[in-house]
Motif scaffolding. Structure first.
Motif, mmCIF file in Angstrom:
data_model
loop_
_atom_site.group_PDB
_atom_site.id
_atom_site.type_symbol
_atom_site.label_atom_id
_atom_site.label_comp_id
_atom_site.label_asym_id
_atom_site.label_seq_id
_atom_site.Cartn_x
_atom_site.Cartn_y
_atom_site.Cartn_z
ATOM 1 N N ASN A 76 -1.607 0.488 5.111
ATOM 2 C CA ASN A 76 -1.247 -0.863 4.684
ATOM 3 C C ASN A 76 -0.682 -1.651 5.856
ATOM 4 O O ASN A 76 -0.504 -1.137 6.951
ATOM 5 C CB ASN A 76 -0.211 -0.766 3.549
ATOM 6 C CG ASN A 76 -0.202 -1.981 2.634
ATOM 7 O OD1 ASN A 76 -0.571 -3.079 3.027
ATOM 8 N ND2 ASN A 76 0.224 -1.775 1.403
ATOM 9 N N GLN A 77 -0.405 -2.938 5.617
ATOM 10 C CA GLN A 77 0.250 -3.828 6.566
ATOM 11 C C GLN A 77 -0.545 -3.972 7.870
ATOM 12 O O GLN A 77 -0.032 -3.784 8.980
ATOM 13 C CB GLN A 77 1.670 -3.342 6.856
ATOM 14 C CG GLN A 77 2.542 -3.280 5.607
ATOM 15 C CD GLN A 77 3.969 -2.888 5.899
ATOM 16 O OE1 GLN A 77 4.232 -2.049 6.757
ATOM 17 N NE2 GLN A 77 4.912 -3.480 5.192
ATOM 18 N N ALA A 78 -1.803 -4.329 7.735
ATOM 19 C CA ALA A 78 -2.677 -4.477 8.902
ATOM 20 C C ALA A 78 -2.303 -5.699 9.733
ATOM 21 O O ALA A 78 -1.959 -6.755 9.199
ATOM 22 C CB ALA A 78 -4.128 -4.575 8.448
ATOM 23 N N ALA A 79 -2.385 -5.543 11.046
ATOM 24 C CA ALA A 79 -2.163 -6.648 11.984
ATOM 25 C C ALA A 79 -3.105 -6.471 13.168
ATOM 26 O O ALA A 79 -3.234 -5.371 13.705
ATOM 27 C CB ALA A 79 -0.717 -6.678 12.468
ATOM 28 N N PHE A 80 -3.780 -7.535 13.560
ATOM 29 C CA PHE A 80 -4.711 -7.469 14.682
ATOM 30 C C PHE A 80 -3.964 -7.464 16.011
ATOM 31 O O PHE A 80 -2.924 -8.113 16.168
ATOM 32 C CB PHE A 80 -5.670 -8.657 14.647
ATOM 33 C CG PHE A 80 -6.736 -8.555 13.596
ATOM 34 C CD1 PHE A 80 -7.942 -7.933 13.861
ATOM 35 C CD2 PHE A 80 -6.527 -9.082 12.332
ATOM 36 C CE1 PHE A 80 -8.930 -7.832 12.895
ATOM 37 C CE2 PHE A 80 -7.505 -8.997 11.349
ATOM 38 C CZ PHE A 80 -8.706 -8.369 11.628
#
Length: 336
Positions: A76-80
């Motif tokens: 969870n909590q994806a960030a590029f």
């Protein structure tokens, strides 16, 4: 009573006000505090979708997505990352607690699937990863790394950072238990107090002052807070007394707040694109709003979303790549 205890008491008082504000008069403060604590979630996966912006008619097109993670557990909590070629995310795949992982989906111009573990802390959990770029004045170069939340094993749940070749250090001085945060390279860090649903601001400076009760920003804020791209300001979701939820702009220099747009019945999670659009999911609809357009413009439908598999449902958190070519969407999943 020392400063930390006074701050904790004030934070609890803000929590009690929040509970009353939202109609929980029959609950005790202890019960409300229990509701405010996030539970250890399980069953989330991250899907990656191609995204295209048409400059001629200012429209978006969503391509066919694929799962980057597909397992029973917390991803969870994806960030590029800043180069738009990888995703940072929190995962419990290594054991009881969460660590930060990086999934590189593009390498040297080709599709890739390279998974690397960025933190390894068997007795602690890390959440909410964000890419970190620090300028090394002595080497005249930028150092890459990550910024994240740590809980367990440290005196105060807070924001930490680490560069690839160095040990982790505190990213902020505040002792406020922080559940979520947004960092602006020029301004400082906006903090979401874990037990109070309130925001506090810690400014950047050569001798930064730790954020405490004197640096209170607003109460009744949602967890989705962001540094607004190409702006010296932050955004947050403000829960109104009438039940509406409005994304607002906060300028820490002038201490001013301005309403941007209501999310209506949509998710409290939203994301910014680098060309100043806000994205939000309302049930099975991916919507976007051009913040620079006419104030009377509303949400525009980008696409209808279908769960990746029969096990998945309920899209929630989203992130847009800096180059505008991809969107990451988190899906809940059933165990069977």
């Amino acid at each position: 009573m020392n400063q930390t205890n006074r701050l904790h008491l004030k934070t609890v008082n803000r929590l009690s006000i929040y509970c009353l504000f939202n109609g929980f008069k029959a609950l005790s403060l202890l019960a409300c505090a229990t509701l405010a604590m996030p539970t250890l979630a399980a069953g989330y996966d991250i899907a990656l979708y191609p995204l295209t912006f048409n400059h001629q008619d200012s429209s978006w097109r969503l391509g066919k997505g694929k799962l980057l993670t597909d397992r029973s557990g917390y991803d969870n909590q994806a960030a590029f990352t800043s180069d738009s070629k990888s995703i940072l995310f929190a995962s419990d795949r290594s054991g009881k607690h969460n660590d930060i992982y990086q999934y590189q989906f593009e390498h040297n111009g080709s599709t890739s699937a390279i998974l690397t573990q960025q933190t390894n802390t068997p007795n602690e959990s890390e959440y909410s990863p964000q890419p970190l770029k620090l300028t090394d004045k002595h080497a005249n170069a930028d150092k890459q790394g990550i910024r994240y939340i740590i809980e367990q094993g440290v005196p105060h749940q807070s924001v930490w950072q680490q560069q690839n070749d160095e040990s982790r250090t505190r990213s902020i001085k505040s002792m406020i238990p922080t559940g979520y945060y947004a960092h602006h390279e020029e301004l400082g860090t906006l903090l979401w107090a874990r037990y109070a649903y309130s925001l506090y601001f810690e400014a950047n400076s050569d001798t930064p002052q730790a954020a405490d009760e004197r640096h209170f920003v607003v109460a009744n804020a949602g967890r989705s807070i962001h540094a607004i791209p190409k702006d010296r300001a932050f955004s947050y979701l403000h829960k109104q007394q009438d039940g509406d939820r409005v994304i607002k702009r906060f300028d820490p220099i002038s201490a001013s707040h301005r309403s941007l747009i209501s999310v209506g019945s949509g998710s409290e999670d939203y994301a910014w694109s680098n060309n100043s659009w806000i994205f939000n999911i309302d049930k099975d609809q991916l919507n976007a709003w051009p913040s620079k357009a006419d104030k009377n413009s509303g949400w525009l439908t980008v696409a209808s979303l279908k769960p990746p598999t029969h096990l998945h449902h309920s899209a929630s958190r989203i992130a847009i790549s800096p180059d505008l070519r991809h969107i990451a969407i988190v899906w809940s999943r059933n165990e069977k």
